[in-house]
Write an enzyme that holds these catalytic residues in place. Structure first.
Site, mmCIF file in Angstrom:
data_model
loop_
_atom_site.group_PDB
_atom_site.id
_atom_site.type_symbol
_atom_site.label_atom_id
_atom_site.label_comp_id
_atom_site.label_asym_id
_atom_site.label_seq_id
_atom_site.Cartn_x
_atom_site.Cartn_y
_atom_site.Cartn_z
ATOM 1 N N HIS A 121 47.278 -42.032 -7.274
ATOM 2 C CA HIS A 121 46.614 -42.897 -6.295
ATOM 3 C C HIS A 121 46.783 -42.234 -4.927
ATOM 4 C CE1 HIS A 121 46.239 -46.514 -3.739
ATOM 5 N NE2 HIS A 121 45.662 -47.109 -4.762
ATOM 6 N N ASP A 198 55.921 -43.765 -8.665
ATOM 7 C CA ASP A 198 55.054 -44.853 -8.227
ATOM 8 C C ASP A 198 54.899 -45.791 -9.422
ATOM 9 O OD1 ASP A 198 52.863 -46.474 -7.904
ATOM 10 O OD2 ASP A 198 51.519 -44.898 -7.180
ATOM 11 N N GLN A 201 51.644 -49.694 -11.234
ATOM 12 C CA GLN A 201 50.869 -50.160 -12.392
ATOM 13 C C GLN A 201 51.725 -50.287 -13.650
ATOM 14 O OE1 GLN A 201 47.943 -51.329 -12.203
ATOM 15 N NE2 GLN A 201 47.244 -50.561 -10.238
ATOM 16 N N LYS A 224 50.797 -57.248 -7.486
ATOM 17 C CA LYS A 224 50.204 -56.845 -8.772
ATOM 18 C C LYS A 224 50.955 -57.461 -9.948
ATOM 19 C CE LYS A 224 48.722 -52.331 -6.999
ATOM 20 N NZ LYS A 224 47.261 -52.393 -6.975
ATOM 21 N N CYS A 362 40.737 -45.282 -5.397
ATOM 22 C CA CYS A 362 41.742 -44.577 -4.573
ATOM 23 C C CYS A 362 42.342 -43.403 -5.336
ATOM 24 C CB CYS A 362 42.853 -45.506 -4.101
ATOM 25 S SG CYS A 362 42.280 -46.814 -3.042
HETATM 26 N N1 PMP Z 1 49.857 -46.697 -6.651
HETATM 27 C C1 PMP Z 1 49.074 -47.147 -7.641
HETATM 28 C C2 PMP Z 1 49.102 -46.451 -8.966
HETATM 29 C C3 PMP Z 1 48.259 -48.243 -7.423
HETATM 30 O O1 PMP Z 1 47.465 -48.681 -8.394
HETATM 31 C C4 PMP Z 1 48.274 -48.880 -6.157
HETATM 32 C C5 PMP Z 1 47.417 -50.090 -5.866
HETATM 33 N N2 PMP Z 1 46.068 -49.944 -6.176
HETATM 34 C C6 PMP Z 1 49.109 -48.371 -5.168
HETATM 35 C C7 PMP Z 1 49.893 -47.280 -5.457
HETATM 36 C C8 PMP Z 1 49.189 -48.980 -3.804
HETATM 37 O O2 PMP Z 1 49.739 -50.256 -3.856
HETATM 38 P P1 PMP Z 1 49.765 -51.167 -2.553
HETATM 39 O O3 PMP Z 1 48.364 -51.166 -2.015
HETATM 40 O O4 PMP Z 1 50.186 -52.497 -3.053
HETATM 41 O O5 PMP Z 1 50.724 -50.560 -1.595
#
Ligand code: PMP
Length: 406
Positions: A121, A198, A201, A224, A362
């Site tokens: 991401h 990270d 997910q 999430k 993203c």
């Molecule tokens: N890493 C991953 C794999 C994600 O899916 C996301 C959220 N789409 C993020 C980071 C970022 O999370 P947040 O916007 O809650 O900081």
């Protein structure tokens, strides 16, 4: 077996209609809906407990501090962290990774190498690029195999004497691939690198035990996982939290401030400058209680069953391409239908009440490596039903002629 009908009563939003049709919410990877229990906890904090934490001598402030600090202990227990001082509250996964890249980054020197993967991401790419601009570090990227799993041979081959950090997602938000954190962390440690994961997910879908995984940092977001919107957690191994400098400066994170020099608090406060979002942090406890009361293994089994069923049925559709078919993947299906643009597919599904994600999610470098601009993504949560999957499939079939397929 989950009693989904009863569970859904905790989510009034799921009764909503869009364009006069029942709404089918399949964008859970972006954010999950929030059960009443958590909303009630937020309300209760505002109505009965709000005060600034760590500051007041009066009872209300002490109670608020107690609620925040007990949330820390609750998170520690939830992820099996060795100590509560290793749990840092952030605004989300993004801030957690920025904290690590920025603070740990100060220990790096030009030419030091950071290994990322192509499935990251942007939250796990851009902070390292900012560091690259500041520090002249080198970023290396692990590619994927055709089924969307990580190329582990390539991963191992990227290590050199200069590898300092390896940062990768536990689960891809596009492919659903679950990366073998334990093996990757063990290998990286053998080579002397720090391991950042990270977990955005992963935490919503299966049990996380940070001691078992063996990484050095693990970041995730509350929104999430049925929790409140604005907070996240960064777990960090104590040795690293002691070694790296603070991220932001301000109140809460200091021992003593003077113009001739300032001393910092011990972790975790060292990394929590300013007034924390005590309300949401305290309400997170309620979300964790909620997940535990259902059982994460039941959630995992239910979501997996929905994903397997949806995947099998989708594969019967002519021209269907699913991106990410690695064994043991998380409940996320990224797809394209024929030559149809992902926006068209998403917009037509929306008109039939089905909320799916469209775009690059993203993860533009991943899209580039797949040779596409974006996908449609359906992602599942504990409250989704087989009837909803059927409605999604029926909607897909209905729009095929409009997409010029079938
Ligand atoms: N890493 C991953 C794999 C994600 O899916 C996301 C959220 N789409 C993020 C980071 C970022 O999370 P947040 O916007 O809650 O900081």
């Amino acid at each position: 077996m989950l009693d989904i009908k009863a569970l859904r009563r905790q989510y009034p939003i799921l009764e909503r209609k869009v364009y006069g049709k029942p709404m089918i919410y399949l964008d859970n990877s972006a954010t999950t809906q929030t059960p009443l229990q958590v909303v009630d906890a937020i309300r209760d904090m505002y109505l009965s407990h709000k005060a600034n934490v760590h500051r007041g001598v009066f009872l209300l402030a002490q109670e608020a501090t107690e609620l925040l600090e007990s949330a820390r202990t609750r998170v520690q227990r939830y992820i099996n962290a060795p100590s509560r001082e290793e749990v840092i509250f952030t605004r989300g996964t993004t801030e957690g990774i920025n904290l690590v890249a920025s603070s740990l980054g100060q220990l790096l020197t030009p030419g030091d190498e950071v290994i990322l993967t192509v499935m990251e991401h942007h939250a796990n790419i851009v902070p390292w690029q900012l560091l690259q601009a500041r520090k002249g570090i080198v970023i290396k990227v692990v590619p994927i195999l055709p089924d969307g799993s990580l190329d582990l041979d390539a991963f191992r081959s990227l290590f050199t004497q200069r590898t300092r950090v390896v940062s990768f997602c536990h689960v891809s938000n596009v492919l659903g691939t679950v990366n073998p954190v334990k093996e990757m962390a063990a290998y990286a440690h053998e080579k002397g690198a720090c391991v950042v994961v990270d977990g955005a997910q992963a935490v919503p879908h299966f049990k996380i035990d940070v001691q078992e995984l063996g990484a050095d940092f693990y970041a995730f977001s509350a929104h999430k996982m049925y929790g409140p919107q604005g907070i996240g957690i960064l777990w960090g191994r104590r040795e690293w939290l002691d070694r790296i400098p603070p991220y932001q400066g301000g109140g809460e994170m200091i021992k003593h401030v003077s113009f001739s020099g300032t001393t910092f608090e011990e972790p975790p406060l060292k990394f929590e400058a300013g007034t924390p979002d005590f309300v949401d942090i305290a309400a997170l406890t309620s979300a964790l209680d909620y997940i535990d009361s259902i059982g994460i293994e039941h959630i995992e089994a239910h979501e997996n069953e929905l994903m397997q069923y949806a995947t099998a049925e989708m594969m019967k559709i002519p021209g269907m391409r699913i991106f990410g078919t690695a064994p043991g993947k998380a409940p996320v299906i990224s797809f394209l239908v024929g030559d149809a643009h992902h926006y068209d597919t998403g917009m037509l599904l929306d008109k039939l009440g089905v909320a799916v994600r469209t775009g690059h999610h993203c993860a533009q470098p991943l899209m580039e490596s797949l040779g596409i601009e974006g996908t449609v993504r359906a992602s599942f949560a504990l409250y989704n039903t087989r009837a909803e999957v059927n409605a999604f499939l029926a909607a897909l079939h209905r729009i095929l002629p409009l997409l010029g397929v079938g």
